[in-house]
Design a protein around this motif. Structure first.
Motif, short mmCIF file in Angstrom:
data_model
loop_
_atom_site.label_atom_id
_atom_site.label_comp_id
_atom_site.label_asym_id
_atom_site.label_seq_id
_atom_site.Cartn_x
_atom_site.Cartn_y
_atom_site.Cartn_z
N ARG A 22 108.62 -8.48 19.08
CA ARG A 22 108.11 -9.22 20.35
C ARG A 22 108.85 -10.38 20.59
O ARG A 22 109.35 -10.66 21.64
CB ARG A 22 106.67 -9.70 20.02
N GLN A 23 109.28 -11.13 19.43
CA GLN A 23 110.29 -12.09 19.74
C GLN A 23 111.80 -11.80 20.16
O GLN A 23 112.25 -12.52 21.05
CB GLN A 23 110.44 -13.03 18.32
N ILE A 24 112.14 -10.84 19.69
CA ILE A 24 113.38 -10.06 20.17
C ILE A 24 113.22 -10.04 21.67
O ILE A 24 113.93 -10.15 22.55
CB ILE A 24 113.83 -8.98 19.23
N THR A 66 109.27 -9.08 14.15
CA THR A 66 110.22 -9.65 15.21
C THR A 66 110.47 -9.13 16.41
O THR A 66 111.06 -9.74 17.41
CB THR A 66 111.58 -10.31 14.55
N ALA A 87 113.21 -12.80 23.76
CA ALA A 87 114.41 -13.40 23.72
C ALA A 87 115.21 -12.82 24.33
O ALA A 87 116.31 -13.29 25.08
CB ALA A 87 115.09 -13.44 22.12
N ASP A 139 111.32 -18.81 18.82
CA ASP A 139 111.91 -19.38 17.57
C ASP A 139 112.63 -20.46 17.57
O ASP A 139 113.10 -21.23 16.60
CB ASP A 139 112.99 -18.28 16.86
N GLN A 140 112.90 -20.89 19.02
CA GLN A 140 113.77 -22.34 19.06
C GLN A 140 112.77 -22.90 20.04
O GLN A 140 112.86 -23.23 21.16
CB GLN A 140 115.14 -21.91 19.63
N ARG A 179 112.70 -18.32 24.45
CA ARG A 179 112.89 -18.26 22.75
C ARG A 179 111.86 -18.96 21.77
O ARG A 179 111.52 -20.36 21.88
CB ARG A 179 114.35 -19.08 22.52
N GLN A 238 119.93 -11.72 14.79
CA GLN A 238 119.45 -10.44 14.82
C GLN A 238 119.91 -9.60 16.29
O GLN A 238 119.97 -8.53 16.21
CB GLN A 238 117.77 -10.56 14.76
N ILE A 239 119.54 -10.55 17.19
CA ILE A 239 120.19 -9.83 18.51
C ILE A 239 121.59 -9.51 18.45
O ILE A 239 121.93 -8.37 19.08
CB ILE A 239 119.72 -10.46 19.60
N LEU A 289 116.99 -15.78 16.01
CA LEU A 289 117.04 -14.56 16.48
C LEU A 289 118.32 -14.19 16.91
O LEU A 289 118.50 -12.88 17.15
CB LEU A 289 115.83 -14.53 17.57
N LEU A 300 113.92 -27.22 11.05
CA LEU A 300 114.16 -25.80 11.82
C LEU A 300 114.01 -24.72 11.02
O LEU A 300 114.01 -23.47 11.39
CB LEU A 300 115.78 -25.78 12.05
#
Lengths: 831, 103, 239, 416
Positions: free
Chosen positions: C142-144, C140, C147, C154-155, C152, B62-63, B59, C125
């Motif tokens: 919510r993930q953003i 994405t 983040a 995603d990680q 994270r 994207q950020i 991400l 990964l």
């Protein structure tokens, strides 16, 4: 005194005295910086100064009461019949009043038992705190002392410069005395200096060309700010806990006296008198500095002592140089004689190499003489006494302050304070110097006609007395006389000031006379002073609770003469040290009464002065009365009175028991006990001398049965010699000034024809070199630099073509540049 | 048929970037230059997002592109204000007229 | 299908960009820019970055370009003003640009991205985005959001997840494939979720501070731009 | 993924094993639906507008074409417009002049792709549907501005400029108030937002708290402005600018603008319905629960329920459109400075205040009352909405649908 109580009392005293010490400084600052707003016609500065010093007095007085309470001084024996006391004291060593030897003595009466008990406990505590093993000994030389550090100013390697305090009975007493007298003088000065409250002061003593007088704005606030600073310096000196701090305030006192003596700076005489006082003091301070350096080099510390049980800090000077019972720990003979240093545990101090630390004995003598040299200058002892009469040029309150409580007292005080450091050899020097000074001062005072100068020489003489007393082992007698003298001498100075003020600044006694009806208060308060300094008493009358009916001077002078007599009897080779003071006592009575009679009695010699004479306002006479009361009674009870007892609490340990004949010169110092035995004998002799002097003065100057002029004619050469002040100034002129002039001329010659020639040659050489250098500079260096500059400039100039200011071109350059970079990378770094 | 991988997106990003640079280098119109800048930023953004998808960037890419977009908007606003000022001074928005800094 | 979409968007984006570069009329340039940027947002959608794509549309196309056109209209002195570029310059720029493009493209092609991807797959990964599915891959937002706050999804923390992936990587691939063949993606998603639930999302400092800085920056820009745009007019009025 | 599927694809995928068939069918169905909803409102609402305005002005409006109420009037007008000559002024920038109507239409059409007509009945079920929809709708302004510029006429230019300024400004309060339901629902997914308002009408976000109540009106006002509807129709302003950016247009292109305008009207009304007015739910709890249970019983029931929901949704939106028409013929047009003042000095601060209020409101309630809802207890008026916990009964079928949305797309992606 348990440890907590000890610390608590020490803390209380410390803060009380600190307040009393710092208040004048605050006053000084406000007066100096606030004078702009108060104006020249305002008395605000005076009120502020009085407020400060009076508050200081209150604090000091509270401290005094605290001290008396803490020391458990009941004065009970004073209330008994003095004859009984005398009998009792035959049984006991006088040393019981101080800290020595309590453990070994049995005590007859309850008061003494209490006293002893308190001291024993205290000794134990102090011992325990210092970690000593032997409780039975119970003897701590400085157990009645509070020391500590306010603030450490700096540390340079081993040298530590700090603001310490050292508080014992003497300190507290001096504080009270100084602040009280200073308060009186301040108040007096409000009246005396009121002439200065003007925008336009005409100084009649400064003659300008054309027969006019000098005009200037009044300096009322300046005077008081100086006075405040003076008090601050003196109090700081008294409170100081290390010799370096003493030196700082010592110099500050000198500066203040310089400023005050030269207060009328436009008068030639005043400014030169100020210079003289300052320079003379510098001569003495040279010795002081030498002593200081020796002490620091060998002892590694400046501080007097460290008695705080909470701190196991460095050992002070007094503690190092004296053993627990107050003796010097010496070994060897001649130049090889050394004095071992002591630790707090009653053992020899070990140096870093493990060997005991010691100082060569002769260096200790030199150090003592050096420190005493400072005292000679400050206390106007022979041969540096000449500045003091000249210092009369200052305003009379300044004279009073300088000659009683502060400046000259500082020397005597330091001698007393530094007493443990003085070896018998030094003491002998002190005694002789004091003796000579006393005699010289008194003889000159016989012939002086200026009322203030009479008092000035009297001061010199009395200071000589004090030094003599200290030198012959009379620690108590010397400082006792210091305090009593401070009272009556300041009283007399203020009286003379009152007279001068009343007579419109006429100081010559030959123009006075018959003033008693005109200014009765001044007259009779001065009489008290005169009687006190003369040492007169009502013979044979010993009242219960009071002792001998006499003013303070009798008691102190009696003590001095008694000590001198004892000393002379123990050391017959030095019997001159008894006879000269005795004679001087008679002379003192004579010239003081001469002054009094000439001023207040007889026919008016100058009708003009007499007509305009008037009594001074209350603001001036008030202090006179207050001081006269103290001058009369402050020493009541004599050596058993409260004042003396108070001082005895801080007497160095070794004084009380006396010293057996020792050293190269085999000097023996008297013990209290021996002195006491000679008391009545000496008292009778001194009284006799004083009465003789008084009667002769009465005959000469009041009844005028004998015309003094005839006597003067008869002994014309002696008179002239005395009028010329033993021709000291002339001698100094020949001895120092002229040689200096001659040497100066030689130096000028050398400078002109020797050094200057060399310098001129060098200068020409430098010019020659510089000329060549310039040519080289222009031809080579400048050219190279110019070439660089021009190249840079032309490069930049040519590059301006690229800087078109066009945005798009720049973008193109960037893109092309990136491409080129990549291409280059691809070529040279192929993958 | 293989799915379009990272290189396809990177190519598009490169084209956009280069077109933006050419725009900046050739447009005399100040607004045109601005558009070139936007193109350049977008080219970079494509790379960010593509790497975000196809590498471990996650991400973060994207950020980063979000921040780029937001800051580009801010940049456009300020640049337009500057262009307006420029117009007030020169009565044109031809950047070639702004050559006061010519050496 | 995806390749087709990519081709459409890529051609539109590149064509729009070329159009911007070649147009002489500034409003036409704006039009081509819109085409290009909108296509780029389409590419973003394809790359699974819905939020970024929507933001691109809203801010760039809806906001910035309108602003640019606004600026054009405020500053044009006549109708259809075209400040022509010197053809020589155009050629020059084209040469440099093509060279530049060549350099960049050579770089792109020089790197073996597929190898990179293989490495990533081996390390487990690549299949990570499934860890916090709401409904689809591109969602994405919510993930953003998390983040930005430093969490994270995603990680995932390496510990359990990585060993799990490394040990069962091969088996896992087959499993997923079978799921897809059945068309039951819901199960697959749940499976993903189940596998990674043992690991916890990596918690770091996040992007909150940059976010705040950017927001303050925007405020400053807002005020600064309005001030810049206003001040001169006042001076003119005074003059 | 752009052409993702919905419940139809889900339904078909359970029946067949083919991978592409459900997608294809779903795509066809949705194209038909969106095309219909994009095209029909223009005809119906133009007619409605004429009839309503006629009634407001105390006249009849169209009466003849297509029977009694003249309901074929729009069709007749459309035919007439198609027959007209496509004029392009000599002054115009022909390319942009031609292109700009398409931009407008495409933007409006695309927005419909993200609008759910019923639970799960949406072309693209994106998690950030609201965001994308607003973004796409905002593209419309570009077409208007380009149209105004390329016409080569001062009237048109002024119209375009006004439109640009107005749109850019009103997007701020529009976005801020649109975020309020997002905050309440905890999602930007329009389907989720709609489903959260099931149950009694008190569950609708408009009635959630005083701030959201006011927010609805601000939102509605902002949508009026962004659609260039009166009293904010400065862009066409017949009395000043002839017809604004439309001045030089004629025939088919002109009709495209109108098509887009009425479609956008319907779109924003639908958006308002979903965001604030309960979407496709009736607002009557027993009925909603019955529908939800019916939907979960079998796939046919599911389909029927969706169709019913669509009817409800269309009704609500149509009422809002009528309100828009009503406002147009009631209020006079504002001046351009008044328009900007209304937005920047009133709507933006109010929207900010409302946003903060909505965020703070539950916290205040929590502090004062100890709960996040105003009404106590668990009665019919206290459904647990606004706490990011959708009603379970209603949620069930939706989850199935939404989980499958990406299925085929994912297959497409992963196909080797």
């Amino acid at each position: 005194m348990p440890s907590e109580t000890y610390l608590q009392i020490g803390e209380t005293l410390k803060w009380l005295l600190t307040i009393a010490w710092l208040l004048p400084l605050g006053g000084f600052l406000i007066e100096v910086f606030g004078a702009k707003w108060s104006g020249r016609k305002s008395r605000a500065a005076a009120y502020l100064a009085v407020l400060c010093i009076a508050t200081g007095f209150v604090c000091s007085f509270i401290a005094l009461c605290t001290w008396i309470d803490a020391e458990d001084l009941t004065f009970s024996d004073v209330w008994q019949n003095p004859l009984a006391i005398a009998a009792e004291h035959d049984d006991h060593a006088a040393g019981e009043h101080v800290t020595a030897g309590h453990g070994e003595h049995a005590h007859g009466d309850a008061a003494h038992a209490d006293h002893g008990h308190g001291d024993a406990v205290h000794g134990e505590v102090a011992h325990a705190e210092h970690g000593a093993a032997d409780h039975g000994h119970g003897n701590q030389p400085l157990s009645h002392t509070f020391t500590g550090t306010f603030y450490t100013l700096a540390k340079f390697g081993n040298i530590k410069v700090s603001l310490d305090y050292y508080i014992d009975g003497l300190t507290v007493l001096m504080f009270t005395m100084v602040t009280f007298i200073a308060t009186c003088i301040h108040i007096f000065a409000i009246g005396y200096m009121s002439d200065e409250l003007t925008e336009d002061y005409e100084d009649h003593f400064v003659h300008l060309p054309g027969g006019k007088h000098f005009h200037r704005p009044g300096r009322f606030y300046r005077f008081f700010s100086f006075l405040s600073l003076f008090c601050f310096a003196m109090l700081g000196l008294v409170l100081a806990g290390n010799i370096f701090q003493v030196f700082i305030f010592w110099e500050l006192v000198g500066v203040c006296s310089y400023l005050l003596i030269g207060f009328y700076v436009e008068r030639k005489s005043a400014s030169s008198a100020a210079n003289k006082a300052f320079i003379m003091n510098r001569v003495g301070d040279f010795g002081f500095l030498i002593g200081l350096m020796i002490l620091w080099t060998w002892f590694g510390t400046f501080s007097f002592a460290n008695t705080n049980p909470d701190q196991f800090g460095e050992v002070g000077l007094f503690q190092m140089v004296r053993t627990d019972d107050g003796q010097l720990d010496t070994e060897g003979a001649g130049m090889n004689r050394v004095a071992y240093m002591q630790s707090l545990h009653g053992e020899r101090l070990e140096g870093t190499d493990g060997a005991p630390r010691a100082i060569p004995y002769w260096l200790l003598i030199v150090a003592g003489l050096g420190i005493f040299g400072g005292c000679i200058g400050k206390s106007a002892q022979f041969p540096l006494q000449t500045w003091l009469p000249d210092a009369m040029e200052g305003p009379t309150p300044v004279s009073a302050l300088v000659h009683s409580a502060t400046m000259v007292a500082a020397g005597v005080y330091l001698t007393g304070r530094f007493y443990p450091m003085f070896t018998p050899e030094v003491l002998l020097v002190i005694a002789y110097i004091g003796c000579i000074t006393a005699f010289i001062g008194a003889t000159i005072a016989l012939v002086v006609t200026d009322i203030k100068k009479v008092l000035a020489y009297s001061t010199i003489s009395q200071l000589g007395y004090m030094m003599l007393a200290l030198g012959v082992g009379g620690w108590l007698a010397g400082l006792f006389h210091l305090v009593t003298h401070a009272f009556f001498k300041s009283l007399m100075f203020l009286c003379s000031g009152s007279v001068i003020h009343g007579c419109h600044h006429e100081q010559d006694m030959q123009k006075m006379g018959g003033l008693a009806p005109k200014m009765p208060i001044t007259c009779w308060t001065m009489w008290i002073g005169v009687v006190a300094i003369s040492g007169l008493a009502i013979p044979g009358l010993m009242l219960p609770y009071i002792g001998a009916v006499a003013f303070s001077g009798y008691h102190s002078k009696d003590a001095i003469v008694a000590t001198a007599l004892t000393f002379a009897s123990k050391n017959p080779t030095h019997s001159l040290l008894f006879f000269i003071p005795l004679v001087t006592a008679g002379i003192t009575a004579f010239y003081m009464h001469r002054m009094w009679f000439m001023t207040f009695f007889g026919k008016p010699r100058d009708q003009h002065v007499h007509d305009h004479a008037h009594e001074s306002p209350w603001v001036m006479t008030g202090p006179l009365v207050a001081l006269s009361i103290f001058a009369a009674i402050c020493a009541w009870g004599g050596e058993h009175g409260p004042l003396a007892q108070l001082m005895l609490t801080s007497e160095p340990t070794h004084v009380a028991g006396g010293i057996a004949p020792s050293g190269e010169i085999g000097l023996a110092l008297p013990s209290h006990h021996e002195i006491h035995g000679n008391h009545s004998k000496a008292g009778v002799m001194a009284l006799l001398a004083a009465f003789i002097g008084t009667i002769v003065a009465y005959v000469f100057y009041c009844r005028q049965t004998v015309d003094p002029a005839l006597v003067k004619d008869r002994f014309l050469s002696i008179h002239r010699f005395l009028v010329d002040k033993w021709q000291f100034d002339e001698v100094y002129d020949v001895m120092f000034v002229r040689p200096v002039h001659v040497i100066g001329k030689w130096c000028v010659g050398l400078d002109k024809f020797g050094l200057d020639a060399i310098l001129h040659g060098l200068a020409r050489l430098a010019i020659g070199v510089a000329t060549w250098d310039r040519k080289f500079d222009e031809a080579v260096v400048d050219r190279v630099v110019n070439v660089f500059g021009e190249v840079t400039y032309s490069t930049g100039r040519s590059l301006t073509a690229i800087q078109t200011g066009r945005l798009r071109q720049y973008v193109m350059f960037i893109a092309a540049g990136v491409v080129c970079l990549f291409v280059v990378l691809f070529i040279f770094l192929p993958r | 048929m293989d799915p379009v991988g990272l290189s396809g997106y990177l190519t598009v990003g490169a084209v956009l970037f280069v077109c933006g640079v050419i725009c900046m280098a050739t447009k005399r119109n100040a607004v045109g230059v601005l558009m070139g800048v936007e193109l350049v930023l977008n080219g970079a953004n494509i790379n960010f997002v593509a790497f975000s998808r196809h590498t471990a960037l996650g991400l973060d890419g994207q950020i980063a592109s979000l921040f780029v977009i937001v800051l580009a908007a801010a940049e456009a606003a300020v640049a337009l204000a500057i262009v307006l000022n420029f117009y007030n001074n020169h009565l044109t928005i031809d950047v070639d007229r702004a050559v006061e800094l010519k050496g | 299908m995806e390749n087709l979409l990519f081709l459409i968007y890529a051609i539109a984006a590149c064509g729009g960009a070329v159009g911007v570069a070649l147009s002489q009329n500034v409003v036409r340039m704006a039009f081509w820019l819109v085409i290009s940027l909108a296509s780029v947002s389409g590419l973003f959608f394809m790359l699974g970055a819905d939020f970024v794509g929507a933001t691109q549309l809203l801010i760039y196309v809806g906001g910035t370009v309108v602003l640019l056109i606004f600026g054009v209209m405020l500053t044009t002195t006549g109708p259809y003003l075209a400040i022509k570029t010197n053809p020589a310059e155009m050629i020059q720029a084209s040469v440099v640009g093509v060279a530049f493009l060549g350099v960049v493209l050579s770089t792109v092609t020089a790197v073996d991205w597929s190898g990179n991807r293989a490495t990533l797959e081996h390390a487990g990964l690549v299949s990570r985005p499934g860890s916090y599915y709401q409904q689809g891959e591109g969602n994405t937002s919510r993930q953003i959001g998390t983040a930005l706050l430093g969490v994270r999804f995603d990680q995932m923390e390496q510990g359990a997840a990585a060993s799990d992936e490394a040990a069962h990587g091969h088996h896992h691939d087959g499993h997923t494939h079978a799921d897809h063949a059945h068309g039951n993606h819901a199960h697959g998603a749940a499976d993903h979720h189940h596998e990674t639930i043992s690991a916890s999302p990596r918690v770091g400092s996040g992007y909150l501070l940059p976010f705040e800085i950017v927001s303050v920056h925007l405020l400053v820009v807002l005020i600064g731009a309005s001030y810049l745009a206003r001040a001169k007019r006042r001076v003119e009025q005074a003059a | 993924m752009l052409l993702a599927a919905s419940s139809i694809a889900d339904m078909l995928s359970t029946q067949t094993t083919s991978g592409w068939l459900p997608v294809f069918v779903a795509a066809v169905v949705h194209v038909a639906l969106v095309g219909a909803f994009f095209g029909l409102p223009a005809g119906i609402f133009i007619w409605a507008e004429r009839k309503i305005s006629g009634r407001i002005q105390d006249r009849l409006g169209p009466t003849r074409v297509g029977g009694r109420f003249g309901w074929l009037q729009s069709l007749a007008d459309g035919v007439k417009l198609l027959q007209k000559e496509d004029l392009i002024p000599a002054q115009a920038d022909a390319f942009l002049f031609r292109v700009s109507p398409y931009i407008v239409v495409v933007a409006a059409f695309m927005a419909f792709m993200f609008l759910p007509f019923s639970s799960g009945l949406v072309a693209v079920a994106m998690d950030i549907g609201l965001f994308v929809a607003l973004a796409v709708l905002s593209l419309e302004v570009l077409g208007v501005v380009l149209a105004g510029y390329s016409s080569g006429s001062k009237w048109s230019l002024f119209g375009g400029m006004r439109e640009a300024a107005q749109m850019v400004s009103y997007e701020v309060p529009l976005g801020l108030t649109a975020v309020i339901p997002v905050v309440l629902a905890g999602s930007m997914n329009l389907t989720d937002i709609g489903n959260m308002q099931a149950g009694w009408a008190s569950n609708w976000f408009i009635f959630h708290d005083p701030f959201s109540f006011l927010a609805f009106f601000v939102f509605f006002t902002a949508t009026l402005a962004s659609n260039k509807r009166a009293p904010f129709d400065l862009a066409e302003a017949e009395s000043e600018l002839v017809a604004g950016f439309l001045t030089e247009y004629s025939g088919f292109r002109w009709s495209l603008f109108f098509l887009a305008e009425y479609a956008a009207m319907f779109f924003v009304s639908g958006l308002a319905t979903i965001l604030f007015l309960g979407g496709w739910w009736t607002g009557f709890a027993p009925l909603d629960n019955w529908l939800a249970s019916l939907a979960s019983s079998c796939w046919q029931g599911d389909y029927i329920v969706r169709v019913i929901g669509m009817k409800v949704f269309l009704t609500k939106s149509a009422i809002l459109v009528c309100v828009q028409i009503w406002i147009r013929w009631t209020l006079p047009r504002l001046r351009i400075d008044q328009v900007m003042t209304t937005c920047l000095k009133y709507l933006v601060p109010i929207a900010c205040f409302l946003f903060i209020g909505v965020v703070v409101y539950p916290l205040v309630l929590l502090t004062v009352l100890g709960r996040t809802t105003l009404l106590p207890g668990t009665g019919p008026f206290a459904e647990p909405i606004g706490e990011r916990v959708p009603v379970p009964v209603v949620r069930q079928p939706i989850e199935t649908a939404s989980a499958v949305v990406d299925g085929p797309a994912a297959v497409t992606t992963e196909e080797h």
